[in-house]
Scaffold this motif. Structure first.
Motif, mmCIF file in Angstrom:
data_model
loop_
_atom_site.group_PDB
_atom_site.id
_atom_site.type_symbol
_atom_site.label_atom_id
_atom_site.label_comp_id
_atom_site.label_asym_id
_atom_site.label_seq_id
_atom_site.Cartn_x
_atom_site.Cartn_y
_atom_site.Cartn_z
ATOM 1 N N LEU A 125 -19.692 -4.546 -10.340
ATOM 2 C CA LEU A 125 -20.544 -5.373 -9.841
ATOM 3 C C LEU A 125 -21.307 -4.650 -8.848
ATOM 4 O O LEU A 125 -22.157 -5.326 -7.989
ATOM 5 N N ARG A 126 -21.415 -3.414 -7.965
ATOM 6 C CA ARG A 126 -21.855 -2.977 -7.250
ATOM 7 C C ARG A 126 -21.439 -3.535 -6.111
ATOM 8 O O ARG A 126 -22.228 -4.116 -5.270
ATOM 9 N N LEU A 127 -20.715 -3.664 -5.767
ATOM 10 C CA LEU A 127 -20.305 -3.708 -4.516
ATOM 11 C C LEU A 127 -20.089 -3.112 -3.496
ATOM 12 O O LEU A 127 -20.847 -1.423 -3.360
ATOM 13 N N PRO A 128 -20.523 -3.353 -2.116
ATOM 14 C CA PRO A 128 -20.724 -2.563 -1.186
ATOM 15 C C PRO A 128 -20.018 -0.589 -0.693
ATOM 16 O O PRO A 128 -20.562 -0.353 -0.696
ATOM 17 N N ARG A 129 -18.519 -0.817 -1.618
ATOM 18 C CA ARG A 129 -18.532 0.621 -0.669
ATOM 19 C C ARG A 129 -18.829 1.440 -2.331
ATOM 20 O O ARG A 129 -19.055 2.379 -2.067
ATOM 21 N N HIS A 130 -19.173 0.564 -3.214
ATOM 22 C CA HIS A 130 -19.693 1.618 -4.223
ATOM 23 C C HIS A 130 -21.044 1.819 -4.469
ATOM 24 O O HIS A 130 -21.619 3.345 -4.296
ATOM 25 N N LEU A 131 -21.789 1.204 -3.315
ATOM 26 C CA LEU A 131 -23.267 1.837 -3.038
ATOM 27 C C LEU A 131 -23.618 2.236 -2.094
ATOM 28 O O LEU A 131 -24.043 3.474 -2.497
ATOM 29 N N THR A 132 -22.919 2.525 -0.950
ATOM 30 C CA THR A 132 -22.596 3.210 -0.123
ATOM 31 C C THR A 132 -21.623 5.090 -0.956
ATOM 32 O O THR A 132 -22.475 5.767 -0.151
ATOM 33 N N GLU A 133 -20.982 5.383 -1.681
ATOM 34 C CA GLU A 133 -20.490 6.086 -1.610
ATOM 35 C C GLU A 133 -22.006 6.678 -3.330
ATOM 36 O O GLU A 133 -22.087 7.982 -2.741
ATOM 37 N N ALA A 134 -22.311 5.803 -4.016
ATOM 38 C CA ALA A 134 -23.563 6.750 -4.474
ATOM 39 C C ALA A 134 -24.218 7.022 -3.987
ATOM 40 O O ALA A 134 -25.460 8.195 -4.366
ATOM 41 N N ARG A 135 -25.054 6.457 -2.475
ATOM 42 C CA ARG A 135 -26.183 6.946 -2.140
ATOM 43 C C ARG A 135 -25.618 7.964 -0.990
ATOM 44 O O ARG A 135 -26.743 9.457 -0.814
ATOM 45 N N ARG A 136 -24.474 7.855 -1.265
ATOM 46 C CA ARG A 136 -23.934 9.742 -0.171
ATOM 47 C C ARG A 136 -23.462 10.537 -1.254
ATOM 48 O O ARG A 136 -24.298 11.458 -1.024
ATOM 49 N N GLN A 137 -23.150 10.208 -2.656
ATOM 50 C CA GLN A 137 -23.476 11.571 -3.506
ATOM 51 C C GLN A 137 -24.339 12.029 -4.252
ATOM 52 O O GLN A 137 -24.999 12.736 -4.004
ATOM 53 N N ARG A 138 -25.629 11.304 -3.840
ATOM 54 C CA ARG A 138 -27.495 11.268 -4.217
ATOM 55 C C ARG A 138 -27.835 12.176 -2.892
ATOM 56 O O ARG A 138 -28.458 13.260 -4.093
ATOM 57 N N ARG A 139 -27.052 11.964 -1.743
ATOM 58 C CA ARG A 139 -28.051 12.808 -0.814
ATOM 59 C C ARG A 139 -27.227 14.663 -1.000
ATOM 60 O O ARG A 139 -27.749 15.307 -0.110
ATOM 61 N N GLN A 140 -26.002 14.541 -1.002
ATOM 62 C CA GLN A 140 -25.261 15.728 -1.105
ATOM 63 C C GLN A 140 -25.548 16.271 -2.766
ATOM 64 O O GLN A 140 -26.060 17.625 -2.445
#
Length: 511
Positions: A462-477
């Motif tokens: 459902l692309r809820l906020p915790r997933h979106l936050t983790e995905a952005r952090r993983q992409r930056r890392q």
């Protein structure tokens, strides 16, 4: 381009707005379609296309992205259809609980069908699923006391919504709405760590395990999820036809869905949609050529396999990618991780003592002992055949040692699976780079963080906020580590397009 490969927030916002606008147009078209046609037959065919499409979407998730070729999804659809029909006609259940029961039983059937996938190769497994389809087809006839055999189940009522029975238009809107939801969920899963793990299991199981991806868990989830969609489609099929018989669910019916997925474009989100439209709707317009229809069908299939082996959507996508790459000089610049985004470094000591391994009469390793201090760099040097790779395979769980021990901060590693060892923090590369060639460089690097994302399956779907936050952090890392190895200008290129040396660097960034 998937959202996990977006270069910056502006690009990601533009992509999201484009997809939202296109999705709104599709939903509006589906909503207006029943109001614009007068033929009940055309409405019936359109609803049936939607029912078949739901099965194809689930099968594409399993076969296209997961690499498990199933010829048994028609049988899973039959289980959902008969479960719902029996409960509604013989036991007077309403549609929604009956459909739910059908989805549960098909999930169990999908889990049962998944078991051979852990032991046999892809095409042997496909034959097993074909056998499963034959078994279910036979059971529909032989269990006449339950399934009504060739008499069929007659008088299946339409579903109700908010107390009102749905007519043909209402059923079309229901099927269309459920397909939109299924497509969005699959899209969200594919563009997440779950999708990367699924593709890794398909393309390179060794790399998947080295990144902490459980082969059994990922395959089982793909089977169960695709089976649930098939079960729901079966329940909708039953209420749409109002009468179902064993002749509706032959083995050829199961083969049809695999053909739709492969020729539409396996592993492409829009593949099953285009495949279903072309290979179900087009024959309906060939009624004037009824005697020639199979010949026309066969010629089209042969032409596609010869000139578009990746399917219709794959051929279009390949042309689009080639035109884009001819115009692009450098990949867009991404936002890189700050120090606070990076994981906390906890150096660990590795102690290897008396490690030995034999392959038949050949001693690959004999009584090897190494003590590596926490936070240090240690090189292992030796000629070809001296056992360097064997040592790494033993420590990372790919081989079982004959004797000795390997301790990571005092915790034993030997006897654990490669997945468990990876999740304890041991990353590795391979003698020959094991990347996922169809994913971008940054997606390959993000696979290395698979085991450290904590968002649940529901949050991902459902692309809820915790997933979106983790995905952005993983992409930056991932971008940070790719810049560290010198690949900041290749982030959005496909990993298969990199030269050998840069593939080695990308693998280091993933580790």
């Amino acid at each position: 381009m998937s959202d996990l490969a977006q270069p910056d927030s502006a690009k990601a916002s533009a992509q999201w707005c484009w997809e939202l606008g296109f999705g709104a147009i599709v939903v509006l078209a589906l909503a207006c379609f029943p109001l614009l046609i007068k033929s009940q037959y055309q409405l019936f065919i359109a609803t049936q296309v939607g029912v078949y499409l739901m099965v194809a979407i689930g099968l594409n998730f399993l076969t296209g992205f997961g690499g498990q070729a199933s010829i048994g999804h028609g049988a899973l659809m039959a289980i959902g259809a008969y479960t719902a029909a029996i409960l509604m006609v013989d036991h007077l259940w309403s549609f929604w609980p009956a459909a739910g029961a059908g989805m549960v039983l098909t999930a169990l059937g999908g889990a049962l069908m998944a078991l051979p996938a852990f032991r046999v190769s892809t095409w042997y497994f496909a034959l097993i699923t074909l056998g499963f389809a034959h078994v279910v087809s036979g059971m529909l006839v032989e269990w006449g006391g339950l399934t009504h055999s060739f008499d069929g189940i007659v008088g299946i009522p339409m579903p109700s919504l908010f107390g009102a029975s749905l007519g043909p238009r209402g059923l079309f809107w229901l099927v269309a709405g459920l397909n939109v939801i299924a497509f969005i969920i699959v899209r969200n899963l594919v563009r997440s760590r779950i999708g990367r793990g699924l593709i890794a299991v398909r393309d390179n199981p060794a790399a998947a395990m080295a990144s902490g991806v459980s082969l059994v868990g990922v395959k089982m989830f793909a089977f169960v999820f695709s089976a649930v969609l098939a079960g729901l489609a079966g329940a909708l099929f039953a209420v749409q036809k109002t009468v179902i018989t064993p002749d509706d669910f032959t083995a050829e019916f199961s083969i049809f869905f695999l053909v739709v997925v492969v020729l539409g474009g396996a592993g492409r989100l829009w593949g099953p949609i285009i495949g279903t439209l072309v290979f179900f709707v087009v024959p309906e317009f060939l009624e004037a050529l009824q005697g020639w229809r199979l010949l026309v069908y066969g010629v089209v299939l042969l032409a596609l396999m010869r000139f578009a082996p990746s399917g219709l959507v794959g051929a279009i996508d390949d042309l689009w990618q080639r035109s884009r790459s001819s115009r692009r000089v450098l990949s867009p610049v991404m936002a890189f991780a700050t120090q606070t985004d990076l994981p906390v470094s906890n150096p660990a000591a590795l102690d290897i003592s008396g490690l030995s391994k034999r392959f038949g009469g050949v001693a690959a390793l004999s009584d090897v002992s190494i003590a590596i201090r926490a936070g240090s760099v240690h090189a292992i040097v030796g000629p070809n055949g001296s056992g360097k790779t064997t040592l790494l395979n033993l420590v990372s769980g790919y081989y079982k040692a004959d004797a000795g021990s390997a301790l990571l901060d005092g915790n034993g590693l030997l006897g654990r699976s490669p997945v468990a060892i990876s999740r304890r923090g041991i990353g590795r590369t391979f003698q020959t780079p094991k990347l996922l060639p169809d994913l971008t460089v940054i997606e390959n690097a993000m696979l290395g963080g698979y085991a450290f994302e904590r968002a649940s399956l529901i949050e991902v779907a459902l692309r809820l906020p915790r997933h979106l936050t983790e995905a952005r952090r993983q992409r930056r890392q991932a971008a940070h580590y790719l810049r560290f190895v010198g690949l900041e200008n290749r982030l959005l290129d496909k990993a298969g397009d990199l030269p050998h040396g840069q593939q080695r660097l990308a693998e280091i960034a993933r580790a």
